[in-house]
Scaffold this motif. Structure first.
Motif, PDB file in Angstrom:
ATOM      1  N   PRO A   3       0.824  -1.219   0.000  1.00  0.00           N
ATOM      2  CA  PRO A   3       0.000   0.000   0.000  1.00  0.00           C
ATOM      3  C   PRO A   3       0.855   1.264   0.000  1.00  0.00           C
ATOM      4  O   PRO A   3       0.492   2.264  -0.620  1.00  0.00           O
ATOM      5  N   SER A   4       2.011   1.177   0.646  1.00  0.00           N
ATOM      6  CA  SER A   4       2.841   2.385   0.669  1.00  0.00           C
ATOM      7  C   SER A   4       3.377   2.716  -0.710  1.00  0.00           C
ATOM      8  O   SER A   4       3.581   3.874  -1.057  1.00  0.00           O
ATOM      9  N   GLU A   5       3.557   1.672  -1.502  1.00  0.00           N
ATOM     10  CA  GLU A   5       4.006   1.925  -2.879  1.00  0.00           C
ATOM     11  C   GLU A   5       2.907   2.594  -3.684  1.00  0.00           C
ATOM     12  O   GLU A   5       3.160   3.491  -4.481  1.00  0.00           O
ATOM     13  N   VAL A   6       1.695   2.100  -3.468  1.00  0.00           N
ATOM     14  CA  VAL A   6       0.573   2.714  -4.168  1.00  0.00           C
ATOM     15  C   VAL A   6       0.436   4.173  -3.745  1.00  0.00           C
ATOM     16  O   VAL A   6       0.195   5.060  -4.553  1.00  0.00           O
ATOM     17  N   GLU A   7       0.637   4.383  -2.492  1.00  0.00           N
ATOM     18  CA  GLU A   7       0.549   5.743  -1.986  1.00  0.00           C
ATOM     19  C   GLU A   7       1.630   6.607  -2.638  1.00  0.00           C
ATOM     20  O   GLU A   7       1.392   7.755  -3.000  1.00  0.00           O
ATOM     21  N   PHE A   8       2.779   6.013  -2.801  1.00  0.00           N
ATOM     22  CA  PHE A   8       3.867   6.722  -3.448  1.00  0.00           C
ATOM     23  C   PHE A   8       3.470   7.150  -4.862  1.00  0.00           C
ATOM     24  O   PHE A   8       3.722   8.276  -5.283  1.00  0.00           O
ATOM     25  N   LEU A   9       2.808   6.224  -5.556  1.00  0.00           N
ATOM     26  CA  LEU A   9       2.355   6.571  -6.903  1.00  0.00           C
ATOM     27  C   LEU A   9       1.319   7.689  -6.846  1.00  0.00           C
ATOM     28  O   LEU A   9       1.301   8.591  -7.684  1.00  0.00           O
ATOM     29  N   ALA A  10       0.460   7.606  -5.835  1.00  0.00           N
ATOM     30  CA  ALA A  10      -0.602   8.617  -5.715  1.00  0.00           C
ATOM     31  C   ALA A  10      -0.019  10.001  -5.490  1.00  0.00           C
ATOM     32  O   ALA A  10      -0.621  11.007  -5.849  1.00  0.00           O
ATOM     33  N   GLU A  11       1.141  10.044  -4.920  1.00  0.00           N
ATOM     34  CA  GLU A  11       1.734  11.346  -4.635  1.00  0.00           C
ATOM     35  C   GLU A  11       2.129  12.100  -5.893  1.00  0.00           C
ATOM     36  O   GLU A  11       2.501  13.263  -5.844  1.00  0.00           O
ATOM     37  N   ASP A  43      -0.684  24.352  -9.762  1.00  0.00           N
ATOM     38  CA  ASP A  43      -0.761  22.891  -9.701  1.00  0.00           C
ATOM     39  C   ASP A  43       0.592  22.321  -9.324  1.00  0.00           C
ATOM     40  O   ASP A  43       1.590  22.619  -9.981  1.00  0.00           O
ATOM     41  N   VAL A  44       0.602  21.489  -8.316  1.00  0.00           N
ATOM     42  CA  VAL A  44       1.852  20.815  -7.945  1.00  0.00           C
ATOM     43  C   VAL A  44       1.515  19.378  -7.586  1.00  0.00           C
ATOM     44  O   VAL A  44       0.378  19.063  -7.278  1.00  0.00           O
ATOM     45  N   PRO A  45       2.492  18.483  -7.637  1.00  0.00           N
ATOM     46  CA  PRO A  45       2.233  17.115  -7.206  1.00  0.00           C
ATOM     47  C   PRO A  45       1.957  17.076  -5.699  1.00  0.00           C
ATOM     48  O   PRO A  45       2.400  17.948  -4.951  1.00  0.00           O
ATOM     49  N   VAL A  46       1.258  16.031  -5.304  1.00  0.00           N
ATOM     50  CA  VAL A  46       0.838  15.940  -3.912  1.00  0.00           C
ATOM     51  C   VAL A  46       2.040  15.945  -2.970  1.00  0.00           C
ATOM     52  O   VAL A  46       2.009  16.569  -1.912  1.00  0.00           O
ATOM     53  N   TRP A  47       3.100  15.265  -3.378  1.00  0.00           N
ATOM     54  CA  TRP A  47       4.253  15.189  -2.471  1.00  0.00           C
ATOM     55  C   TRP A  47       4.800  16.568  -2.139  1.00  0.00           C
ATOM     56  O   TRP A  47       5.156  16.876  -1.014  1.00  0.00           O
ATOM     57  N   LEU A  48       4.804  17.425  -3.174  1.00  0.00           N
ATOM     58  CA  LEU A  48       5.321  18.767  -2.946  1.00  0.00           C
ATOM     59  C   LEU A  48       4.326  19.576  -2.114  1.00  0.00           C
ATOM     60  O   LEU A  48       4.700  20.324  -1.215  1.00  0.00           O
ATOM     61  N   GLU A  94      -6.135   7.111  -1.390  1.00  0.00           N
ATOM     62  CA  GLU A  94      -4.819   7.556  -0.952  1.00  0.00           C
ATOM     63  C   GLU A  94      -4.800   9.067  -0.773  1.00  0.00           C
ATOM     64  O   GLU A  94      -4.276   9.579   0.223  1.00  0.00           O
ATOM     65  N   LEU A  95      -5.395   9.757  -1.760  1.00  0.00           N
ATOM     66  CA  LEU A  95      -5.382  11.213  -1.684  1.00  0.00           C
ATOM     67  C   LEU A  95      -6.166  11.692  -0.472  1.00  0.00           C
ATOM     68  O   LEU A  95      -5.739  12.617   0.228  1.00  0.00           O
ATOM     69  N   THR A  96      -7.305  11.071  -0.250  1.00  0.00           N
ATOM     70  CA  THR A  96      -8.102  11.477   0.902  1.00  0.00           C
ATOM     71  C   THR A  96      -7.282  11.329   2.173  1.00  0.00           C
ATOM     72  O   THR A  96      -7.246  12.213   3.026  1.00  0.00           O
ATOM     73  N   LYS A  97      -6.645  10.191   2.256  1.00  0.00           N
ATOM     74  CA  LYS A  97      -5.880   9.927   3.470  1.00  0.00           C
ATOM     75  C   LYS A  97      -4.734  10.946   3.616  1.00  0.00           C
ATOM     76  O   LYS A  97      -4.576  11.572   4.666  1.00  0.00           O
ATOM     77  N   LEU A  98      -4.015  11.131   2.539  1.00  0.00           N
ATOM     78  CA  LEU A  98      -2.863  12.037   2.606  1.00  0.00           C
ATOM     79  C   LEU A  98      -3.298  13.457   2.935  1.00  0.00           C
ATOM     80  O   LEU A  98      -2.749  14.104   3.823  1.00  0.00           O
ATOM     81  N   LEU A  99      -4.296  13.918   2.174  1.00  0.00           N
ATOM     82  CA  LEU A  99      -4.682  15.319   2.340  1.00  0.00           C
ATOM     83  C   LEU A  99      -5.347  15.545   3.691  1.00  0.00           C
ATOM     84  O   LEU A  99      -5.095  16.550   4.363  1.00  0.00           O
ATOM     85  N   LEU A 100      -6.179  14.600   4.099  1.00  0.00           N
ATOM     86  CA  LEU A 100      -6.875  14.820   5.365  1.00  0.00           C
ATOM     87  C   LEU A 100      -5.924  14.688   6.549  1.00  0.00           C
ATOM     88  O   LEU A 100      -6.106  15.336   7.571  1.00  0.00           O
TER      89      LEU A 100
END
Lengths: 186, 1102
Positions: A3-11, A43-48, A94-100
């Motif tokens: 899942p962490s890899e998927v999250e990485f892709l989501a970033e 617009d920037v990637p989620v990681w940034l 993933e985005l929901t989790k990261l952003l929230l």
């Protein structure tokens, strides 16, 4: 896949932020970002975005679908349909989790959104399990599942493949002398 | 009857909207097209409770805690009030109900429907229904008789019917209305009403009057009318006491009559002139709530219906009203699109009013006035008589008959109506009456003001946190105005009874410890507008003064304003000031603008010019772009920007309304940028201003000039070109006022403009519009004209090419004239001579380049052209940035004496006598001839050919002088220079032998030039010779030349070899060496020219 890899892709997904600093274009391997103007969305990637957010350098604007009304609609649709409906975003979970987790102060009604996305996720995963179940029960050789997101596939991949392997082994052992013709009976 | 018209507020989305009060009068209840019922605690209630009853709500009625609505689901529903719980469905129709109403006791509900039926239902038991059939079209409106005996209804079939409820039969029917087929098409909603208490009359709106029918006899006993009422009356409503009748009309006119006297006691006009579609009296009779077809809700407050002896007080009241009309003129609301609420004339005239300036007690005088006006206005005499007839047979009280003529005499002034002047505002602030508002939103940050029960505070937030951290201030002084800059926050409050108007400045960028200062304005002077610039703050006051402060709090200049200020904006050293120049008429504002500069040279850039606004609009934002160009937005969403290049005119650059999805959406502008071209604004759905929460996001709109036919390619390019020109004016302004200019961006924009011109040129060429081509060429810079010439000649438009070459020459002279004065004094005569000398070689070199380019072009076809455009444009664009080096190139272009080239008969043509017209043609021919040769060489000589050889200073001198020489130079030399050069590329080894010099390759070029000139002659003489033979023959001839000439070439070559640049150059690749040789060769060739021989000599002595 983890899942962490998927999250990485989501970033790598893009999200809009409002920076509170000024910076020229930055040139990265993945493409150019910016220029950053204070007060103007970019617009920037989620990681940034998350990195900047953690340093209190920006406000994150929630993606369009991250809105209570829209998610409610999607949830209702998801519940109504037997098949999978198109997910609001290929990385919605993933985005929901990261952003929230990192920027819940920039997202109106964060708690409601969290619940709604969880509901949608649960509904979809339940469907997925159900279809996996019927897939095995009916001993099908292949099945088509549309509109699954990467994360959803990942939740079931390992388990499903392993269990299929196991079952295959069990079945082969059950009938040691079984020919291929007999298999066709299943 | 005095009353106060409260400002309209948004209630529902556009469409039919209804309103009523609850039994206690505590709530206003509305329903509208969005299907919601809203319960407002007051008009200012920003968070009304709402009940969703369906997709649309057509009508509502409220009594005894039951809310009955007619919704789009074809039902009549009940909800409890105020909880809003559904309480069942009362009745259904086959289509939607149009109007529902309660009886007096609240036991029954009547509903009229579009399916032609009227139903009367018991509220307690919906099974007890009575259906009234007989209408032949949708029912418009229904009303109960207060005694519950009758029911009246109006319908689209044109009839107004009174029914007996018990017998379910028609008692009487009048054909009063226009026939239509649907409620939506009806001219009037014809909301009829029975008089409540006594139940004596039934009021029926018919056209512009309200008919009164006596209950029982059903006789027409009179009409209520008003000559100002020119459009059909939509709705009639009785006051709870039954004495007054209010009517709302299509044009937004609200009229209240005293029914006994049949006199108008109050007129009000809807502030925007929208159709009033529902009216409701407060149970106490002191207020009227009304709604319009745009979904807005309004309120008339302070109606004195309960007052006694109104008729006697009203009599004098009506007369001063006339006077008002004549001189104050602001109650002629028919044309009034008022911005600020104008008071009712009646109110002004009322006895207890403070402002008795208007009150003229002498009635006789007023009457005279009226009469005079009536004479002037013949229309009015008719209406006067009509009025008298109408009221003549009135059996009513004494006051009525005496007042009637006065009312009828009301002179109708139909000339231009003055517009109420727009109030002062801060650009980037939302209105002050909001509890949560933006006090300033600009490019630096946001100032928010909160003014509610718990808190009166100001929040300052910076977009860029590097400027300063966010601030939270308690607003104990009650500041209403703010401005924000990189240095300070400026706040101001109006004066109160005991406190003077104050100006407070938080100078956060200050380096000492006291970062705040405050100034009290003199008594009676209020701050109206303020702004901050770089190092200064300006305040415009109600005393028509502009006070200037330094940002540290030192009082500076003070001057009088030409009119009441509207708004101000500051940027750097500039101050933009908008004020009322005069009174505007018919909805227009008459604004003037001043633009001042407070730099070292203080001056006024714009001196009170009128500010152009769209028709019937007002100013909504004014400020500067980030680059410092003034710009403003009017209420129609049109953004205009100052065009400094066109004598400080205003160019519309964007229409924000074009991008709005809905009519009621607006963009709230917060800033503008010229590079990149961005209009920063906040989209506001259904309002003009954004709410503070949720935090609005800034959107970016592109600019677009409103040129014609922008859907066509031509229009598009024209728009792009002129927009680019307009938006790059600021470079010249910035550099003239001593700021740093982004040269790269400027170059880029120049390039873009020239490319656009070239595209337009090509398009016009395709469309066979040669005249237009020439017009476009006038706009081009010189080297683009060269391109254009080439394009024209390639597309076989020789006439065009000729004209273009004339333009090119003109431009080159112009350029030269422009540059001449820039010559530095230390370039003394010897430099100049050297310049002369050198200029020729450069010219020729340039020719040669051109030729080469042409050769390549011929090979590569058209696609080369764009590339070439770029290459050529770049060096030119840099010109301003780097004076010496790049100028070489353009000058070389200038020296595009290709036109002068005569390839085959150079010696025959006299240099000066050469007609210009043939220039380009000759050029083309020569290049075509060269093409196959260079083709065989297979060595494209593009690339770095253009590098300057000479040191900078020389180049500079050349740059200024070249043009002269290009014109003066004998044309025959050019071909001599160019052609051998091209030849040489192919056959360096062949030409090598004739070297007479230590500089091994230099002599070649001399020969080469010569060869070039004479090749054709040789070929003509000996057509059967092949290439090598031609060279041999040429060599032979060259040797026969006079020693003089050869010597001068050699010397030139030697002198050239001293050049450092040349040495460097030789280290380059082979073809470049050839190039430099060529240039030397050309220099030599030019020395043949007797006029330049001397200069050549001078140079060699260097």
């Amino acid at each position: 896949m983890d899942p962490s890899e998927v999250e990485f892709l989501a970033e790598k997904e893009f999200v809009k932020i409002i920076p509170n600093f000024s910076l020229d274009k930055i040139y990265l391997i993945g493409g150019d970002l910016g220029p950053f103007n204070p007060g103007l969305s970019v617009d920037v990637p989620v990681w940034l975005a998350l990195n900047l957010k953690q340093r209190q350098k920006c406000r994150i604007l929630p993606p369009e679908w991250m809105d209570v009304e829209k998610l409610e609609e999607i949830r209702e649709l998801e519940r109504k349909e037997d098949t999978f409906t198109p997910a609001p975003s290929p990385y919605y979970m993933e985005l929901t989790k990261l952003l929230l987790n990192h920027a819940s102060d920039n997202i109106p009604k964060a708690d409601e959104i969290r619940t709604l996305v969880k509901d949608i996720w649960d509904t979809r995963v339940a469907k997925l399990r159900l279809s996996a179940d019927s897939f095995i029960r009916q001993q099908e050789a292949h099945a088509q599942l549309d509109n699954l997101t990467l994360m959803e596939i990942n939740t079931i991949r390992e388990f499903l493949l392993d269990s299929l392997n196991c079952m295959y082994k069990l079945r082969s052992n059950l009938q040691p002398g079984a020919t291929k013709g007999q298999f066709a009976d299943y | 009857m005095p009353c106060e018209r409260k400002p309209m507020r948004y209630g529902h989305s556009e469409g039919h909207t209804e309103v009523c009060f609850d039994d206690t009068g505590r709530y206003i209840v509305t329903c509208g097209n969005d299907g919601d019922v809203r319960i407002w605690e007051s008009l200012d209630d920003d968070d009304p409770k709402f009940i969703t009853v369906g997709e649309k709500a057509y009508s509502l009625a409220l009594k005894k805690g039951k809310l009955v609505t007619a919704s789009s689901s074809n039902t009549v529903q009940i909800h409890t009030f105020p909880d809003g719980d559904p309480d069942g469905i009362l009745t259904r129709f086959t289509t939607n109900a149009t109007h529902v109403t309660f009886n007096r006791s609240g036991t029954r509900v009547a509903a009229g429907s579009s399916d032609f039926m009227v139903k009367v239902v018991e509220v307690s038991d919906s099974s007890q229904q009575k259906t009234l059939r007989g209408h032949e079209a949708p029912v418009l409106s229904v009303t109960f008789d207060p005694k519950d005996e009758y029911l009246a209804s109006s319908s689209c079939d044109g009839s107004v019917v009174v029914w007996s409820i018990e017998q379910q039969t028609q008692v009487i029917s009048w054909p009063l209305l226009q026939k239509t087929n649907d409620v939506s098409n009806a001219t009037s909603l014809c909301r009829l009403a029975f008089q409540p208490a006594a139940g004596k009359f039934l009021a029926v709106p018919v056209e512009t009057r309200v008919h009164l029918y006596e209950r029982g006899s059903w006789d027409h006993v009179g009409s209520l009318s008003d000559e100002l009422l020119t459009q059909p009356v939509n709705v009639a409503a009785w006051s709870p006491c039954g004495r007054f009748l209010a009517a709302g009309a299509i044009g937004g006119l609200l009229t209240i009559w005293d029914v006994n006297s049949r006199l108008v006691v109050e007129r009000q006009k809807h502030e925007k002139g929208f159709t009033v579609c529902s009216l409701a009296w407060h149970p106490s009779g002191s207020q009227i709530a009304y709604t319009d077809t745009e979904g807005c809700l309004g309120l008339l407050d302070g109606l004195g219906t309960s007052g006694t002896g109104t008729s006697s007080t009203k009599a004098p009241a009506a007369k001063p009203k006339d006077y008002d009309d004549l001189f104050d003129e602001d109650d002629d609301r028919l044309m009034d699109e008022g911005l600020s609420d104008a008071n009712s004339p009646v109110k002004k005239a009322a006895e207890d009013e403070d402002d008795d300036d208007f009150l003229i007690p002498s009635t006789g005088r007023v009457r005279n006035r009226g009469a005079i006006l009536n004479d002037e206005n013949s229309l009015d005499t008719g209406s006067l008589k009509l009025g008298q007839d109408k009221f003549g047979d009135d059996e009513d009280d004494d006051a009525g008959s005496s007042v009637a003529p006065a009312t009828a005499q009301r002179p109708v002034y139909d000339g231009p109506v003055p517009t109420p002047p727009q109030k002062a505002f801060q650009p980037g602030a939302t209105p002050a009456h909001l509890t949560h508002r933006f006090m300033m939103w600009n490019s630096v940050g946001i100032v928010r003001g909160y003014n509610d029960e718990q808190d009166n505070a100001i929040d300052v937030e910076f977009h860029d946190t590097a400027v300063h951290h966010a601030m939270h201030l308690t607003n104990s002084l009650g500041h209403t105005m703010a401005d924000l800059s990189q240095e300070a926050v400026l706040l101001a409050c109006p004066s109160t009874d005991d406190l003077a108007s104050k100006l407070q400045c938080l100078h956060f960028s200050c380096w000492d410890t006291s970062k705040e200062w405050m100034v009290d304005l003199p008594q009676g002077e209020d701050v109206k507008a303020l702004c901050l610039g770089q190092g200064w703050a300006a305040v415009a006051t109600s005393a028509l003064l502009l006070r200037l402060f330094s940002v540290g709090g030192v009082q500076r200049e003070i001057f009088s304003l030409p009119g009441p200020v509207v708004c101000m904006a500051g940027h750097g050293e500039q101050l933009l000031l908008v004020y009322h120049r005069a009174t505007g008429f018919d909805g227009e504002q008459a604004l003037g603008i001043q633009l001042l500069q407070f730099g070292r040279r203080k001056r006024q850039l714009m001196n009170g010019e009128p500010l152009p606004l769209s028709p019937k609009s007002y100013l909504s934002w004014a400020g500067f772009t980030a680059e410092g160009t003034a710009c403003y937005v009017d209420s129609n969403g049109l953004v205009r920007m100052l065009n400094r290049a066109l004598g400080n005119t205003w160019t519309p650059v964007c229409n924000t309304r074009e991008t709005c999805k809905s009519k009621s959406d607006h963009y709230w502008v917060v800033g503008a940028h010229e590079n990149p071209q961005q209009l920063r604004c906040i989209p506001c759905k259904g309002s003009r201003y954004p709410p503070t929460l949720p935090r609005p996001a800034v959107a970016i709109l592109p600019f677009k000039l409103p040129l014609c036919q922008t859907s066509t390619e031509k229009g598009q390019m024209e728009e792009q070109y002129w927009r680019s020109v307009l938006f790059h004016n600021h470079y010249s302004f910035l550099s003239s006022s001593g700021y740093e200019v982004d040269e790269a961006a400027q170059t880029q924009s120049d390039k873009e403009q020239q490319e656009l011109l070239m595209k337009m040129f090509a398009l016009s060429c395709k469309l066979e519009r040669e005249f237009r081509c020439v017009e476009l060429a006038e706009l081009m810079t010189q080297n683009v004209v060269t391109l254009a010439i080439r394009y024209a000649s390639r597309s076989r438009r020789m006439n065009l090419a000729q004209r273009l070459s004339e333009i090119a020459l003109e431009k080159s002279t112009q350029l030269q004239e422009d540059e001449e004065p820039e010559d530095e004094p230390e370039f003394t005569s010897d430099r100049l001579t050297s310049g002369y000398r050198q200029s020729e070689p450069y010219n020729t070199r340039q020719n040669e380049e051109d030729d080469e380019e042409e050769q390549v072009e011929e090979e590569d076809g058209r696609e080369m052209e764009t590339e070439e455009t770029k290459r050529r444009l770049n060096p030119f664009a840099k010109e301003s940035g780097l004076p010496a080096k790049p100028s070489l190139t353009p000058v070389g272009r200038v020296g595009r004496s290709n036109p002068f080239k005569v390839p085959d008969s150079g010696k025959l043509t006299s240099s000066s006598g050469q007609p210009r017209a043939s220039n380009i043609l000759d050029n083309m021919r020569s290049s075509r001839k060269l093409a196959p040769l260079s083709g065989s060489a297979g060595k494209p000589s593009k690339g770095p050919v253009l590098k300057p050889l000479a040191p900078r200073t020389k180049a500079k001198a050349q740059s200024t002088l070249l043009q002269i020489s290009s014109n003066k130079m004998p044309s025959k030399k050019t071909p001599e220079a160019a052609e051998p050069a091209a030849d040489l590329q192919k056959q360096p080894d062949v030409v090598a032998p004739p070297a007479e010099n230590t500089e091994n390759k230099r002599p070649k070029t001399g020969f080469q030039l010569w060869l070039d000139e004479n090749r054709k002659i040789i070929i003509a003489n000996n057509p059967d010779l092949d290439e090598t033979d031609v060279i041999k023959e040429a060599m032979g001839r060259f040797r026969t030349m006079s020693a003089d000439e050869r010597l001068s070439w050699t010397e030139r070559a030697k002198g050239q070899s001293g050049d450092a640049a040349d040495v460097k150059k030789r280290k380059r690749a082979e073809n470049e060496v050839v190039e430099s040789d060529e240039s030397n060769a050309r220099k030599k060739s030019s020395s043949l020219d007797p006029s330049s021989k001397l200069s050549a000599f001078a140079f060699s002595k260097n």
